[in-house]
Scaffold this motif. Structure first.
Motif, PDB file in Angstrom:
ATOM      1  N   PHE A   1     -10.055  30.835 -64.172  1.00 22.07           N
ATOM      2  CA  PHE A   1      -9.604  29.485 -64.469  1.00 22.07           C
ATOM      3  C   PHE A   1     -10.643  28.743 -65.300  1.00 22.07           C
ATOM      4  N   GLU A   2     -11.909  28.961 -64.976  1.00 18.03           N
ATOM      5  CA  GLU A   2     -12.996  28.346 -65.734  1.00 18.03           C
ATOM      6  C   GLU A   2     -12.972  28.825 -67.188  1.00 18.03           C
TER       7      GLU A   2
ATOM      8  N   LEU B   1     -10.313  30.016 -68.833  1.00 24.04           N
ATOM      9  CA  LEU B   1      -9.103  29.553 -69.502  1.00 24.04           C
ATOM     10  C   LEU B   1      -9.144  28.066 -69.839  1.00 24.04           C
ATOM     11  N   THR B   2      -9.810  27.263 -69.011  1.00 22.89           N
ATOM     12  CA  THR B   2      -9.812  25.815 -69.221  1.00 22.89           C
ATOM     13  C   THR B   2     -11.133  25.302 -69.776  1.00 22.89           C
TER      14      THR B   2
ATOM     15  N   LYS C   1     -13.102  22.924 -67.178  1.00 23.87           N
ATOM     16  CA  LYS C   1     -12.498  21.688 -66.697  1.00 23.87           C
ATOM     17  C   LYS C   1     -11.572  21.977 -65.517  1.00 23.87           C
ATOM     18  N   PHE C   2     -11.535  21.076 -64.590  1.00 25.06           N
ATOM     19  CA  PHE C   2     -10.593  21.117 -63.464  1.00 25.06           C
ATOM     20  C   PHE C   2     -10.810  22.296 -62.529  1.00 25.06           C
TER      21      PHE C   2
END
Length: 111
Positions: free
Chosen positions: A44-45, A47-48, A51-52
């Protein structure tokens, strides 16, 4: 799990055999949850762009709690379905890379 507990029970006694199996399953479940959490957070880190990530971790913990309270058959069905969905990007990548694989295979066998 029952068969393994019965097997350990013949050697160590029913209570200790069941305890060994329960501890093994518990440790396996804990390490699996921790490793999936780390893997998911890192993906997730990536891919984004970082963020978030905190939002992802909160959602992950929420889903773990929900999964621990649902019926076991439903949890297994959801897990199997989501693991099956993970094959989709891999199949797309295989299709995209197939010309490269064919080229390299031909070069290798031409030697």
């Amino acid at each position: 799990a029952e068969l393994i507990a019965a097997s350990f029970g013949t050697v160590f006694g029913d209570k200790i055999g069941s305890l060994i199996v329960a501890m093994g399953i518990g440790l396996f479940a804990l390490t699996t949850i921790l490793s999936w959490s780390l893997y998911g957070t890192r993906c997730f880190e990536f891919l984004t762009g970082g963020k978030f990530v905190g939002v992802f971790q909160i959602v992950f913990v929420f889903v773990v709690v929900i999964g621990a309270t649902l019926k076991l058959d439903l949890v297994w069905n959801i897990a199997d379905t989501l693991n099956g969905f993970m094959a989709v990007p891999n199949l797309i990548a295989l299709l995209g890379l197939s010309p490269v694989v064919i080229k390299l295979t031909r070069e290798h066998f031409a030697k």
